[in-house]
Write a protein that holds these residues in place. Structure first.
Motif, PDB file in Angstrom:
ATOM      1  N   ASN A 164     -21.769 -12.177  61.483  1.00 31.08           N
ATOM      2  CA  ASN A 164     -20.518 -12.449  62.654  1.00 31.08           C
ATOM      3  C   ASN A 164     -21.137 -11.480  64.226  1.00 31.08           C
ATOM      4  O   ASN A 164     -20.012 -11.946  64.924  1.00 31.08           O
ATOM      5  N   GLY A 165     -22.590 -11.121  64.330  1.00 33.85           N
ATOM      6  CA  GLY A 165     -23.024 -10.230  65.242  1.00 33.85           C
ATOM      7  C   GLY A 165     -21.706  -8.837  65.404  1.00 33.85           C
ATOM      8  O   GLY A 165     -22.075  -8.984  67.105  1.00 33.85           O
ATOM      9  N   VAL A 166     -21.380  -8.576  64.386  1.00 39.69           N
ATOM     10  CA  VAL A 166     -20.949  -7.187  64.171  1.00 39.69           C
ATOM     11  C   VAL A 166     -21.912  -6.038  64.640  1.00 39.69           C
ATOM     12  O   VAL A 166     -21.653  -4.972  65.340  1.00 39.69           O
ATOM     13  N   LEU A 167     -22.917  -6.531  63.583  1.00 38.30           N
ATOM     14  CA  LEU A 167     -24.618  -4.891  63.340  1.00 38.30           C
ATOM     15  C   LEU A 167     -25.194  -5.860  63.475  1.00 38.30           C
ATOM     16  O   LEU A 167     -25.171  -7.197  63.603  1.00 38.30           O
ATOM     17  N   VAL A 168     -26.273  -5.844  64.059  1.00 38.18           N
ATOM     18  CA  VAL A 168     -27.635  -5.637  64.083  1.00 38.18           C
ATOM     19  C   VAL A 168     -28.011  -5.410  62.741  1.00 38.18           C
ATOM     20  O   VAL A 168     -28.210  -3.735  62.968  1.00 38.18           O
ATOM     21  N   ARG A 169     -29.530  -5.998  62.144  1.00 31.67           N
ATOM     22  CA  ARG A 169     -30.209  -4.788  61.363  1.00 31.67           C
ATOM     23  C   ARG A 169     -32.303  -5.064  61.851  1.00 31.67           C
ATOM     24  O   ARG A 169     -31.960  -5.671  62.170  1.00 31.67           O
ATOM     25  N   VAL A 170     -32.091  -3.506  61.969  1.00 27.56           N
ATOM     26  CA  VAL A 170     -33.176  -4.025  62.836  1.00 27.56           C
ATOM     27  C   VAL A 170     -34.077  -2.891  61.440  1.00 27.56           C
ATOM     28  O   VAL A 170     -33.324  -1.183  61.049  1.00 27.56           O
ATOM     29  N   PRO A 171     -35.611  -3.732  61.928  1.00 28.56           N
ATOM     30  CA  PRO A 171     -36.074  -2.339  60.824  1.00 28.56           C
ATOM     31  C   PRO A 171     -37.310  -1.550  61.426  1.00 28.56           C
ATOM     32  O   PRO A 171     -36.690  -0.558  62.621  1.00 28.56           O
ATOM     33  N   TYR A 172     -37.023   0.037  60.684  1.00 24.39           N
ATOM     34  CA  TYR A 172     -37.155   1.357  60.837  1.00 24.39           C
ATOM     35  C   TYR A 172     -38.512   1.385  59.698  1.00 24.39           C
ATOM     36  O   TYR A 172     -38.890   2.846  59.862  1.00 24.39           O
ATOM     37  N   GLN A 173     -38.707   0.912  58.768  1.00 20.87           N
ATOM     38  CA  GLN A 173     -39.750   0.822  57.754  1.00 20.87           C
ATOM     39  C   GLN A 173     -40.426   0.093  57.305  1.00 20.87           C
ATOM     40  O   GLN A 173     -39.980  -1.233  56.707  1.00 20.87           O
ATOM     41  N   ASP A 174     -41.739   0.697  57.220  1.00 21.42           N
ATOM     42  CA  ASP A 174     -42.085  -1.614  57.153  1.00 21.42           C
ATOM     43  C   ASP A 174     -42.946  -1.515  55.237  1.00 21.42           C
ATOM     44  O   ASP A 174     -42.777  -2.193  54.750  1.00 21.42           O
ATOM     45  N   HIS A 175     -43.079   0.384  54.796  1.00 20.04           N
ATOM     46  CA  HIS A 175     -43.911  -0.217  52.989  1.00 20.04           C
ATOM     47  C   HIS A 175     -43.385   0.934  52.718  1.00 20.04           C
ATOM     48  O   HIS A 175     -43.373   2.594  52.797  1.00 20.04           O
ATOM     49  N   PRO A 176     -41.955   0.952  51.708  1.00 19.64           N
ATOM     50  CA  PRO A 176     -41.349  -0.362  51.669  1.00 19.64           C
ATOM     51  C   PRO A 176     -39.808  -0.772  52.880  1.00 19.64           C
ATOM     52  O   PRO A 176     -40.492  -0.371  53.587  1.00 19.64           O
ATOM     53  N   PRO A 177     -40.300  -1.791  52.806  1.00 17.69           N
ATOM     54  CA  PRO A 177     -39.342  -2.480  54.312  1.00 17.69           C
ATOM     55  C   PRO A 177     -38.231  -2.404  53.781  1.00 17.69           C
ATOM     56  O   PRO A 177     -37.474  -2.209  52.645  1.00 17.69           O
ATOM     57  N   ARG A 178     -37.207  -1.289  55.243  1.00 20.88           N
ATOM     58  CA  ARG A 178     -36.116  -0.678  55.260  1.00 20.88           C
ATOM     59  C   ARG A 178     -35.452  -1.528  56.897  1.00 20.88           C
ATOM     60  O   ARG A 178     -36.471  -1.621  57.699  1.00 20.88           O
ATOM     61  N   SER A 179     -34.481  -1.341  56.976  1.00 19.91           N
ATOM     62  CA  SER A 179     -33.686  -2.109  57.867  1.00 19.91           C
ATOM     63  C   SER A 179     -32.256  -1.051  58.153  1.00 19.91           C
ATOM     64  O   SER A 179     -32.021  -0.264  57.232  1.00 19.91           O
ATOM     65  N   GLU A 180     -31.950  -0.547  59.352  1.00 21.72           N
ATOM     66  CA  GLU A 180     -31.416   0.340  59.531  1.00 21.72           C
ATOM     67  C   GLU A 180     -29.994  -0.714  59.920  1.00 21.72           C
ATOM     68  O   GLU A 180     -30.084  -1.998  60.798  1.00 21.72           O
ATOM     69  N   TYR A 181     -28.444  -0.517  60.346  1.00 25.39           N
ATOM     70  CA  TYR A 181     -27.320  -1.195  60.925  1.00 25.39           C
ATOM     71  C   TYR A 181     -26.898  -0.580  61.757  1.00 25.39           C
ATOM     72  O   TYR A 181     -26.156   0.693  61.742  1.00 25.39           O
ATOM     73  N   ARG A 182     -26.571  -1.752  63.492  1.00 24.97           N
ATOM     74  CA  ARG A 182     -26.442  -0.644  64.268  1.00 24.97           C
ATOM     75  C   ARG A 182     -25.652  -1.395  65.194  1.00 24.97           C
ATOM     76  O   ARG A 182     -25.316  -2.782  64.757  1.00 24.97           O
ATOM     77  N   LEU A 183     -24.476  -1.313  65.413  1.00 25.12           N
ATOM     78  CA  LEU A 183     -23.162  -1.421  65.879  1.00 25.12           C
ATOM     79  C   LEU A 183     -23.843  -2.247  67.361  1.00 25.12           C
ATOM     80  O   LEU A 183     -24.676  -2.230  67.998  1.00 25.12           O
ATOM     81  N   THR A 184     -23.690  -4.703  67.555  1.00 21.23           N
ATOM     82  CA  THR A 184     -23.921  -4.697  68.263  1.00 21.23           C
ATOM     83  C   THR A 184     -22.704  -4.319  69.729  1.00 21.23           C
ATOM     84  O   THR A 184     -21.381  -3.852  69.314  1.00 21.23           O
ATOM     85  N   GLU A 185     -22.727  -4.848  70.919  1.00 22.70           N
ATOM     86  CA  GLU A 185     -21.675  -5.111  72.197  1.00 22.70           C
ATOM     87  C   GLU A 185     -20.247  -5.235  71.483  1.00 22.70           C
ATOM     88  O   GLU A 185     -19.430  -4.513  71.236  1.00 22.70           O
ATOM     89  N   LYS A 186     -20.459  -6.449  71.082  1.00 26.79           N
ATOM     90  CA  LYS A 186     -18.950  -7.184  69.896  1.00 26.79           C
ATOM     91  C   LYS A 186     -19.157  -6.026  68.779  1.00 26.79           C
ATOM     92  O   LYS A 186     -17.507  -5.686  68.962  1.00 26.79           O
ATOM     93  N   GLY A 187     -19.469  -5.266  68.208  1.00 23.50           N
ATOM     94  CA  GLY A 187     -19.304  -4.574  67.581  1.00 23.50           C
ATOM     95  C   GLY A 187     -18.868  -3.292  68.308  1.00 23.50           C
ATOM     96  O   GLY A 187     -17.880  -2.414  67.627  1.00 23.50           O
ATOM     97  N   ARG A 188     -18.872  -2.711  69.028  1.00 19.35           N
ATOM     98  CA  ARG A 188     -18.859  -1.581  69.809  1.00 19.35           C
ATOM     99  C   ARG A 188     -17.591  -1.770  70.869  1.00 19.35           C
ATOM    100  O   ARG A 188     -16.490  -0.875  71.153  1.00 19.35           O
ATOM    101  N   ASP A 189     -16.907  -2.971  70.694  1.00 19.58           N
ATOM    102  CA  ASP A 189     -16.163  -3.288  71.988  1.00 19.58           C
ATOM    103  C   ASP A 189     -14.745  -3.090  70.438  1.00 19.58           C
ATOM    104  O   ASP A 189     -13.407  -3.658  70.632  1.00 19.58           O
TER     105      ASP A 189
END
Length: 164
Positions: free
Chosen positions: A63-88
């Protein structure tokens, strides 16, 4: 018990609830505002099961509130960051926190907010974008907007048949 979807309801509040109305969702957003970005950190802070957390994160990303952003390749890991929609959603979370501070925190607020510019503790207050005057329920009048559904305000104070 699964709740009814608000997807077809012609109401901005209902549409907001469709995205973040499930209680874990706003707590995830709250923690994202506090700087939490990683799955395990959300899980540790919230005490939520991994499968429920995963479902809520997927819903917030879809729903565009968070975006998943990879931060590590081995093993693959992502973090979740607020989008503009989320910051609103900051004003929504802040209003809920302030209400809770007033009505559900007998020992005082568990979190206080300090204004970066002046350094003072502060509260968010709604103000008129035109004149700057503080707003409350008694200082505004609701009017039918351009996106209103036909007959969307029947049996309300906005219904012309009910106004006198």
């Amino acid at each position: 018990m699964r709740r009814t979807s608000f997807e077809d309801m012609h109401c901005s509040v209902a549409q907001c609830l469709e995205v973040v109305g499930e209680w874990w969702s706003l707590l995830i957003v709250r923690d994202a505002f506090l700087g939490v970005t990683r799955f395990d950190d959300f899980q540790d802070r919230l005490g939520i099961s991994r499968n429920v957390l995963n479902q809520r994160l997927i819903h917030l990303v879809d729903n565009g509130v968070l975006v998943r952003v990879p931060y590590q390749d081995h093993p693959p890991r992502s973090e979740y960051r607020l989008t503009e929609k989320g910051r609103d959603l900051w004003q929504v979370v802040t209003a809920m926190r302030q209400w809770g501070d007033r009505w559900a925190a007998p020992d005082g607020p568990p979190l206080e907010v300090r204004h970066r510019s002046c350094g003072e503790l502060t509260e968010a207050v709604p103000t008129c974008t035109h004149c700057g005057e503080r707003l409350d329920v008694h200082s505004v009048v609701a009017e039918v907007g351009p996106g209103a559904a036909p007959r969307g305000f029947d049996r309300t104070a906005l219904d012309p048949a009910r106004s006198g």
